[in-house]
Design a protein around this motif. Sequence first.
Motif, PDB file in Angstrom:
ATOM      1  N   ILE A 263       0.819  -1.217   0.000  1.00 12.98           N
ATOM      2  CA  ILE A 263       0.000   0.000   0.000  1.00 12.98           C
ATOM      3  C   ILE A 263       0.854   1.268   0.000  1.00 12.98           C
ATOM      4  N   GLU A 264       2.161   1.122   0.162  1.00  8.89           N
ATOM      5  CA  GLU A 264       3.052   2.286   0.158  1.00  8.89           C
ATOM      6  C   GLU A 264       4.474   1.800  -0.050  1.00  8.89           C
ATOM      7  N   MET A 265       5.356   2.693  -0.540  1.00  9.21           N
ATOM      8  CA  MET A 265       6.765   2.323  -0.657  1.00  9.21           C
ATOM      9  C   MET A 265       7.632   3.564  -0.576  1.00  9.21           C
ATOM     10  N   ASN A 266       8.864   3.356  -0.111  1.00 10.03           N
ATOM     11  CA  ASN A 266       9.884   4.401  -0.076  1.00 10.03           C
ATOM     12  C   ASN A 266      11.219   3.814  -0.506  1.00 10.03           C
ATOM     13  N   ASP A 267      12.014   4.621  -1.175  1.00  8.47           N
ATOM     14  CA  ASP A 267      13.380   4.190  -1.492  1.00  8.47           C
ATOM     15  C   ASP A 267      14.263   4.347  -0.263  1.00  8.47           C
ATOM     16  N   VAL A 268      15.200   3.443  -0.126  1.00  3.66           N
ATOM     17  CA  VAL A 268      16.204   3.504   0.932  1.00  3.66           C
ATOM     18  C   VAL A 268      17.493   4.013   0.290  1.00  3.66           C
ATOM     19  N   VAL A 269      17.947   5.198   0.685  1.00  2.00           N
ATOM     20  CA  VAL A 269      19.052   5.847  -0.009  1.00  2.00           C
ATOM     21  C   VAL A 269      20.271   6.005   0.901  1.00  2.00           C
ATOM     22  N   ASP A 270      21.419   6.230   0.270  1.00  2.00           N
ATOM     23  CA  ASP A 270      22.642   6.504   1.022  1.00  2.00           C
ATOM     24  C   ASP A 270      22.802   8.011   1.235  1.00  2.00           C
ATOM     25  N   GLU A 271      23.976   8.434   1.725  1.00  2.90           N
ATOM     26  CA  GLU A 271      24.212   9.846   2.041  1.00  2.90           C
ATOM     27  C   GLU A 271      24.230  10.738   0.805  1.00  2.90           C
ATOM     28  N   LYS A 272      24.425  10.144  -0.367  1.00  2.87           N
ATOM     29  CA  LYS A 272      24.403  10.915  -1.603  1.00  2.87           C
ATOM     30  C   LYS A 272      23.029  10.903  -2.265  1.00  2.87           C
ATOM     31  N   GLY A 273      22.092  10.239  -1.613  1.00  2.00           N
ATOM     32  CA  GLY A 273      20.736  10.199  -2.143  1.00  2.00           C
ATOM     33  C   GLY A 273      20.481   9.094  -3.142  1.00  2.00           C
TER      34      GLY A 273
ATOM     35  N   SER B 148      22.876  -2.344   5.672  1.00  2.00           N
ATOM     36  CA  SER B 148      23.336  -2.553   4.302  1.00  2.00           C
ATOM     37  C   SER B 148      24.567  -3.429   4.378  1.00  2.00           C
ATOM     38  N   GLU B 149      24.639  -4.423   3.504  1.00  2.00           N
ATOM     39  CA  GLU B 149      25.712  -5.407   3.589  1.00  2.00           C
ATOM     40  C   GLU B 149      26.989  -4.958   2.886  1.00  2.00           C
ATOM     41  N   ILE B 150      26.947  -3.864   2.164  1.00  2.00           N
ATOM     42  CA  ILE B 150      28.091  -3.485   1.341  1.00  2.00           C
ATOM     43  C   ILE B 150      29.290  -3.073   2.189  1.00  2.00           C
ATOM     44  N   GLU B 151      29.094  -2.142   3.123  1.00  2.00           N
ATOM     45  CA  GLU B 151      30.241  -1.587   3.861  1.00  2.00           C
ATOM     46  C   GLU B 151      30.735  -2.467   5.006  1.00  2.00           C
ATOM     47  N   PRO B 152      29.915  -2.993   5.895  1.00  2.00           N
ATOM     48  CA  PRO B 152      28.478  -2.811   6.030  1.00  2.00           C
ATOM     49  C   PRO B 152      28.136  -1.556   6.832  1.00  2.00           C
ATOM     50  N   SER B 153      26.827  -1.251   6.933  1.00  2.00           N
ATOM     51  CA  SER B 153      26.387  -0.076   7.667  1.00  2.00           C
ATOM     52  C   SER B 153      25.041  -0.342   8.313  1.00  2.00           C
ATOM     53  N   ILE B 154      24.695   0.509   9.287  1.00  2.00           N
ATOM     54  CA  ILE B 154      23.343   0.526   9.857  1.00  2.00           C
ATOM     55  C   ILE B 154      22.886   1.970   9.827  1.00  2.00           C
ATOM     56  N   ARG B 155      21.869   2.253   9.008  1.00  2.00           N
ATOM     57  CA  ARG B 155      21.361   3.605   8.852  1.00  2.00           C
ATOM     58  C   ARG B 155      19.970   3.721   9.453  1.00  2.00           C
ATOM     59  N   SER B 156      19.603   4.930   9.821  1.00  2.00           N
ATOM     60  CA  SER B 156      18.262   5.180  10.335  1.00  2.00           C
ATOM     61  C   SER B 156      17.532   6.161   9.420  1.00  2.00           C
ATOM     62  N   TYR B 157      16.214   5.949   9.290  1.00  2.00           N
ATOM     63  CA  TYR B 157      15.361   6.744   8.405  1.00  2.00           C
ATOM     64  C   TYR B 157      14.074   7.093   9.145  1.00  2.00           C
ATOM     65  N   ASP B 158      13.494   8.254   8.808  1.00  2.00           N
ATOM     66  CA  ASP B 158      12.197   8.568   9.395  1.00  2.00           C
ATOM     67  C   ASP B 158      11.096   7.845   8.611  1.00  2.00           C
ATOM     68  N   LYS B 159       9.844   8.055   9.008  1.00  2.00           N
ATOM     69  CA  LYS B 159       8.734   7.329   8.396  1.00  2.00           C
ATOM     70  C   LYS B 159       8.568   7.631   6.910  1.00  2.00           C
ATOM     71  N   SER B 160       9.021   8.810   6.489  1.00  2.00           N
ATOM     72  CA  SER B 160       8.903   9.178   5.072  1.00  2.00           C
ATOM     73  C   SER B 160      10.032   8.621   4.230  1.00  2.00           C
ATOM     74  N   GLY B 161      11.031   8.016   4.887  1.00  2.00           N
ATOM     75  CA  GLY B 161      12.172   7.464   4.176  1.00  2.00           C
ATOM     76  C   GLY B 161      13.385   8.373   4.157  1.00  2.00           C
ATOM     77  N   ALA B 162      13.306   9.541   4.809  1.00  2.00           N
ATOM     78  CA  ALA B 162      14.444  10.463   4.836  1.00  2.00           C
ATOM     79  C   ALA B 162      15.553   9.922   5.750  1.00  2.00           C
ATOM     80  N   LEU B 163      16.776   9.987   5.255  1.00  2.00           N
ATOM     81  CA  LEU B 163      17.930   9.500   6.012  1.00  2.00           C
ATOM     82  C   LEU B 163      18.195  10.382   7.227  1.00  2.00           C
ATOM     83  N   ARG B 164      18.396   9.752   8.390  1.00  2.00           N
ATOM     84  CA  ARG B 164      18.661  10.479   9.625  1.00  2.00           C
ATOM     85  C   ARG B 164      20.109  10.354  10.077  1.00  2.00           C
TER      86      ARG B 164
END
Length: 374
Positions: A105-115, A136-152
């Motif tokens: 019913i909804e979706m958001n992209d999960v982005v890095d620091e460069k968007g 994210s398994e690449i670096e790896p990393s643990i990122r936080s996002y708000d409900k709208s998907g904005a990186l925190r």
Amino acid sequence: MRRHARIAIATVTAALALSSSALGFADGSAVARDQDDEHKCSDYVNIDGFSDSLDGTLFKKRYVGDLSGLAVDSDGSVAALSDRSTLFRLEAKKGTGGKPEAKPIEMNDVVDEKGYPSLDSEALVIDHDGTRVITSEIEPSIRSYDKSGALRGQLPVPDALRVEDPAHPAYRARENRTLEGLTLQPDGKTLIASVEGQLKDDGADADGRPLLRLQTWTRGVGQGVEKFTVAKQYGYPADRDTRYVSEIAAAGDGRLLVLERGHIRNVGNIVRIYLADLSQASEVTGVGKLTGPPTGVKLVKKTLLVDIAKCPDLGATNPQTQPNKLLDNIEGMAVTDHTSDGKLKFLLVSDDNANVKQVTRLYALTATLPDNGS
């Protein structure tokens, strides 16, 4: 985890305070169901049903697949994380015969620091304030996002858990075998991540089981994600034939559900769920090589809850070879409820790797956990 140049996934989550009606998976008939032959997988676990309602579907022209992480939000919806950097919100309910039906019913992209949505997003937790915490398994990393998907922001990750790099001898994780699972204990004070595969130089225990690592972060009561600091690390013995941990979830009493997953060519998937107790395990942050007893390192104690291959197939079909047609590449897991009679309800999801010979499948299960002394 990437397979055949595709990202595969894992996840996790804890939503232990939801009412039994929030997802519709825990009404009286489902809770009261006995461990009968029709649904019994083991002495501890029944399968309530499965559904392929998400398989091959699109939402706003976006493929709903490659799913690895699941989490239950405060409104009862289910967040489903794709390793293609997409976070879907699903309307989930119990369908006919206990099937866990779901639709996006909804979706958001999960982005890095460069968007850029270019993360190998693997596991998911929803914090008490609605913050989405995603590995994210690449670096790896643990990122936080708000409900709208904005990186925190990001959480600190110990050097030993970063992908091997000749320029950084302290980095010891294998590529595509890093932070695959994530969960938050119900009190909100302890975040736990599972490393999918072994770190460089880590060995096996006396039974030949490969030793993996569980990493924790801690914070004070009511504090935000940004207050998490690196804490204890533990050694976990995976089975010799699974070798990998794909997901973890808080059981609600301090213990963890651990999803181990492997694959054997021309045979199919192996998926087992264990109940893990960290309370007596050694702190191994400073241990350069895990080998298990008799070195003095106490490993995480685990109890087998269910081997999914032992479940009744409930009429499932599968386009690939499997020891049980119900099986697929199961990578995501979320606890959805604790019932009034002490049972635990949880969901699983498979990652289809965008492969026509695999299936995006949801599974609903009910567990009666053994006592701490078991």
